[in-house]
Design a protein around this motif. Structure first.
Motif, mmCIF file in Angstrom:
data_model
loop_
_atom_site.group_PDB
_atom_site.id
_atom_site.type_symbol
_atom_site.label_atom_id
_atom_site.label_comp_id
_atom_site.label_asym_id
_atom_site.label_seq_id
_atom_site.Cartn_x
_atom_site.Cartn_y
_atom_site.Cartn_z
ATOM 1 N N LEU A 119 35.673 22.690 45.088
ATOM 2 C CA LEU A 119 34.773 21.704 44.479
ATOM 3 C C LEU A 119 34.892 21.750 42.954
ATOM 4 N N LEU A 120 34.922 22.945 42.405
ATOM 5 C CA LEU A 120 35.077 23.111 40.958
ATOM 6 C C LEU A 120 36.374 22.465 40.473
ATOM 7 N N ASP A 121 37.454 22.661 41.207
ATOM 8 C CA ASP A 121 38.731 22.047 40.843
ATOM 9 C C ASP A 121 38.653 20.521 40.889
ATOM 10 N N ARG A 122 38.034 19.977 41.937
ATOM 11 C CA ARG A 122 37.915 18.515 42.051
ATOM 12 C C ARG A 122 37.086 17.932 40.908
ATOM 13 N N LYS A 123 35.972 18.594 40.591
ATOM 14 C CA LYS A 123 35.117 18.123 39.488
ATOM 15 C C LYS A 123 35.867 18.200 38.161
ATOM 16 N N ALA A 124 36.588 19.293 37.941
ATOM 17 C CA ALA A 124 37.349 19.451 36.700
ATOM 18 C C ALA A 124 38.421 18.374 36.595
ATOM 19 N N GLU A 125 39.077 18.088 37.694
ATOM 20 C CA GLU A 125 40.123 17.058 37.708
ATOM 21 C C GLU A 125 39.509 15.689 37.391
ATOM 22 N N ALA A 126 38.379 15.378 38.010
ATOM 23 C CA ALA A 126 37.715 14.091 37.794
ATOM 24 C C ALA A 126 37.256 13.924 36.350
ATOM 25 N N LYS A 127 36.853 15.032 35.717
ATOM 26 C CA LYS A 127 36.375 14.975 34.334
ATOM 27 C C LYS A 127 37.491 15.195 33.311
ATOM 28 N N LEU A 148 44.474 42.718 39.079
ATOM 29 C CA LEU A 148 44.783 41.818 40.194
ATOM 30 C C LEU A 148 45.559 42.554 41.281
ATOM 31 N N GLU A 149 46.551 43.328 40.872
ATOM 32 C CA GLU A 149 47.376 44.053 41.842
ATOM 33 C C GLU A 149 46.558 45.091 42.606
ATOM 34 N N GLN A 150 45.754 45.875 41.901
ATOM 35 C CA GLN A 150 44.955 46.928 42.537
ATOM 36 C C GLN A 150 43.942 46.365 43.533
ATOM 37 N N ASN A 151 43.509 45.144 43.305
ATOM 38 C CA ASN A 151 42.515 44.523 44.176
ATOM 39 C C ASN A 151 43.115 43.494 45.122
ATOM 40 N N ASN A 152 44.456 43.445 45.153
ATOM 41 C CA ASN A 152 45.173 42.530 46.044
ATOM 42 C C ASN A 152 44.731 41.085 45.848
ATOM 43 N N LEU A 153 44.635 40.694 44.580
ATOM 44 C CA LEU A 153 44.201 39.343 44.217
ATOM 45 C C LEU A 153 45.326 38.586 43.533
ATOM 46 N N LYS A 154 45.235 37.290 43.574
ATOM 47 C CA LYS A 154 46.170 36.425 42.853
ATOM 48 C C LYS A 154 45.401 35.743 41.732
ATOM 49 N N PRO A 155 46.076 35.454 40.628
ATOM 50 C CA PRO A 155 45.354 34.789 39.539
ATOM 51 C C PRO A 155 44.961 33.367 39.933
ATOM 52 N N PHE A 156 43.867 32.906 39.335
ATOM 53 C CA PHE A 156 43.502 31.504 39.493
ATOM 54 C C PHE A 156 44.522 30.687 38.713
ATOM 55 N N THR A 157 45.095 29.696 39.350
ATOM 56 C CA THR A 157 46.152 28.912 38.703
ATOM 57 C C THR A 157 45.837 27.428 38.630
ATOM 58 N N THR A 158 44.666 27.047 39.090
ATOM 59 C CA THR A 158 44.287 25.633 39.082
ATOM 60 C C THR A 158 42.900 25.479 38.478
ATOM 61 N N GLY A 159 42.578 24.251 38.148
ATOM 62 C CA GLY A 159 41.232 23.944 37.691
ATOM 63 C C GLY A 159 41.035 24.128 36.206
ATOM 64 N N PRO A 160 39.773 24.265 35.804
ATOM 65 C CA PRO A 160 39.457 24.351 34.383
ATOM 66 C C PRO A 160 39.895 25.693 33.780
ATOM 67 N N ARG A 161 40.041 25.683 32.500
ATOM 68 C CA ARG A 161 40.467 26.871 31.758
ATOM 69 C C ARG A 161 39.551 28.069 32.029
ATOM 70 N N ARG A 162 38.255 27.825 31.985
ATOM 71 C CA ARG A 162 37.291 28.917 32.165
ATOM 72 C C ARG A 162 37.475 29.602 33.520
ATOM 73 N N LYS A 163 37.734 28.834 34.561
ATOM 74 C CA LYS A 163 37.971 29.408 35.889
ATOM 75 C C LYS A 163 39.250 30.240 35.883
ATOM 76 N N GLN A 164 40.311 29.715 35.318
ATOM 77 C CA GLN A 164 41.588 30.423 35.321
ATOM 78 C C GLN A 164 41.524 31.739 34.538
ATOM 79 N N LEU A 165 40.603 31.830 33.594
ATOM 80 C CA LEU A 165 40.486 33.033 32.765
ATOM 81 C C LEU A 165 39.429 34.012 33.276
ATOM 82 N N HIS A 166 38.841 33.710 34.416
ATOM 83 C CA HIS A 166 37.775 34.538 34.976
ATOM 84 C C HIS A 166 38.183 36.010 35.122
#
Length: 174
Positions: free
Chosen positions: A21-29, A58-76
């Motif tokens: 939803l955050l990605d869709r809203k960011a795209e629309a705006k 990210l590696e230690q927690n088996n996570l992937k970086p956020f790569t889509t959406g608003p800047r603030r989300k990707q930098l979380h």
């Protein structure tokens, strides 16, 4: 972002729905931006650097970086790296409290409330939770010089993590 093994089966799908939803809203705006974080580049940096700390988190927690959406989300995840807060429910709540301290955002407030609800539902997290930890996280954010809307962590990836924390006035996590 929370580790899959620390949340209930229902939390992850709901979280993904929220992120979509955050990605869709960011795209629309017109707020969606191209991918910022490339984990393979961060992994090449020296161990003590901010960028490498981000990649290691990210590696230690088996996570992937956020790569889509608003800047603030990707930098979380950079907020986790710079503050040292975990990626479990309590660490996520601390990140939201920290972000509320830096700059009030209704999204962070609502995410924080949702995390408190999830913590309350999980007995093992409830036993580890303390309001004092959230207050300390809020105070760290309040006293920092970090603006989550305008910071540019990519300019600091090559610097030692401790230097980046100093530059943003982020006190060491106790």
């Amino acid at each position: 972002m929370m580790q899959p093994d620390t949340a209930s089966a229902n939390t992850i799908p709901r979280l993904q729905q929220l992120l979509d939803l955050l990605d869709r809203k960011a795209e629309a705006k017109g707020l969606a931006v191209p991918q910022i974080v490339y984990i393979e580049k961060l992994q090449l940096l020296p161990k003590s650097t901010f960028g490498r700390a981000w990649a290691d988190l990210l590696e230690q927690n088996n996570l992937k970086p956020f790569t889509t959406g608003p800047r603030r989300k990707q930098l979380h995840d950079g907020i986790h790296a710079i503050t040292g807060y975990g990626t479990n429910l309590i660490g996520e709540a601390e990140v939201q409290a920290f972000l509320l301290g830096t700059k009030f955002s209704s999204i962070n407030f609502m995410l924080g409330l949702g995390l408190l609800r999830a913590i309350y539902k999980h007995q093992n997290h409830r036993q580890q939770f303390s309001w004092d930890r959230l207050w300390q996280a809020y105070q760290r954010g309040y006293h920092s010089h970090l603006d989550p809307d305008t910071w540019q962590p990519e300019l600091f990836w090559h610097l030692p993590l401790t230097e980046v924390q100093f530059l943003f006035g982020i006190a060491q996590n106790k």
